[in-house]
Enzyme design. Structure first.
Site, PDB file in Angstrom:
ATOM      1  NE  ARG A  28      -7.260  21.561  -8.341  1.00  0.00           N
ATOM      2  CZ  ARG A  28      -7.211  21.364  -9.669  1.00  0.00           C
ATOM      3  NH1 ARG A  28      -7.971  20.444 -10.218  1.00  0.00           N
ATOM      4  NH2 ARG A  28      -6.414  22.079 -10.430  1.00  0.00           N
TER       5      ARG A  28
ATOM      6  CB  ILE B 204      -3.760  18.649 -12.172  1.00  0.00           C
ATOM      7  CG1 ILE B 204      -5.181  18.412 -11.623  1.00  0.00           C
ATOM      8  CG2 ILE B 204      -3.110  19.806 -11.452  1.00  0.00           C
ATOM      9  CD1 ILE B 204      -5.201  18.039 -10.118  1.00  0.00           C
ATOM     10  CB  SER B 205      -7.793  20.231 -16.040  1.00  0.00           C
ATOM     11  OG  SER B 205      -7.356  19.389 -17.083  1.00  0.00           O
ATOM     12  CD  GLN B 206      -9.375  27.413 -15.141  1.00  0.00           C
ATOM     13  OE1 GLN B 206      -9.526  27.048 -16.312  1.00  0.00           O
ATOM     14  NE2 GLN B 206      -9.609  28.630 -14.736  1.00  0.00           N
TER      15      GLN B 206
END
Ligand code: SAH
Length: 207
Positions: free
Chosen positions: A25, A51-53
């Protein structure tokens, strides 16, 4: 990240958990934020987007119920992190992003990681990707005011659309399953509350 944030909150699909363990990530965030890449939070990626959790990525991906043979569509490529997860879990991934610079950056990282089963296009994803329809699953990673009709029309029968729907500040995550050739014939399941940036387009927010 996977054990404490994702497995602990009830995500059970082993293929999803494995993909999230595998994909680095930190490569999808700005160098200055690298040390926060595995934290339990969304992060800025430029252009006012995020950027999503990690947990939200896992929850949405699990809801798509992928086995490996699917053709999937993603709306909102953003950093490309969710795209990489999909590339691990499905056969072919088509992803649409409205901001060209984000699409270009995502393409670069996905190429470096050798995800050659991903096609990215710059444009309005609320219109779907008609030439490649039908899709076995569609994921929208931006918040919509309502379910964009073209996306339901481009779902295969039995296909799943996972999408946050609601107001500008909070939404409900839905899984919409297409039941027959009639695009009105769907099953809708609410999966919980969430908060996403705006889905902007013809069948989204008008800005
Ligand atoms: N999955 C991405 C989420 C990025 S945020 C990630 O985790 O990195 C949502 C993204 O949706 C933004 O990049 C935004 O530019 C994009 N977006 C918003 N409306 C869109 C539309 N109509 N078509 C395509 N992309 C859109």
């Amino acid at each position: 990240m996977v054990d404490s944030q994702i497995r602990a909150r009830g995500v059970r699909d082993e293929r999803v958990l494995k993909a999230m363990e595998k994909i680095p990530r930190h490569l999808f965030v700005e160098p200055a934020l690298e040390d926060q890449a595995y934290a339990d939070t969304p992060l800025p990626i430029g252009e006012g987007q995020t950027i999503s959790q990690p947990y939200m990525v896992a929850l949405m991906t699990e809801a798509m119920n992928l086995k490996g043979h699917e053709k999937v569509l993603e709306i909102g490529t953003g950093s490309g992190y969710q795209t990489a997860i999909l590339a691990e879990l499905a056969e072919q991934v088509f992803s649409v992003e409205r901001i060209a610079s984000l699409a270009a950056q995502a393409r670069k990282i996905l190429d470096a990681l050798k995800y050659f089963n991903v096609a990215i296009r710059v444009g309005d994803g609320t219109l779907g990707w008609k030439e490649e329809a039908p899709f076995d699953a569609i994921i929208v990673t931006a918040g919509a005011p309502h379910i964009p009709r073209p996306l339901v029309e481009q779902l295969a029968i039995g296909g799943r659309l996972v999408i946050p729907v609601g107001g500008r500040f909070t939404q409900e995550l839905y899984r919409v399953t297409r039941l027959s050739s009639d695009p009105e014939d769907v099953k809708k399941e609410a999966l919980g509350g969430c908060r996403f940036v705006d889905l902007i387009g013809e069948h989204g927010w008008r800005h």
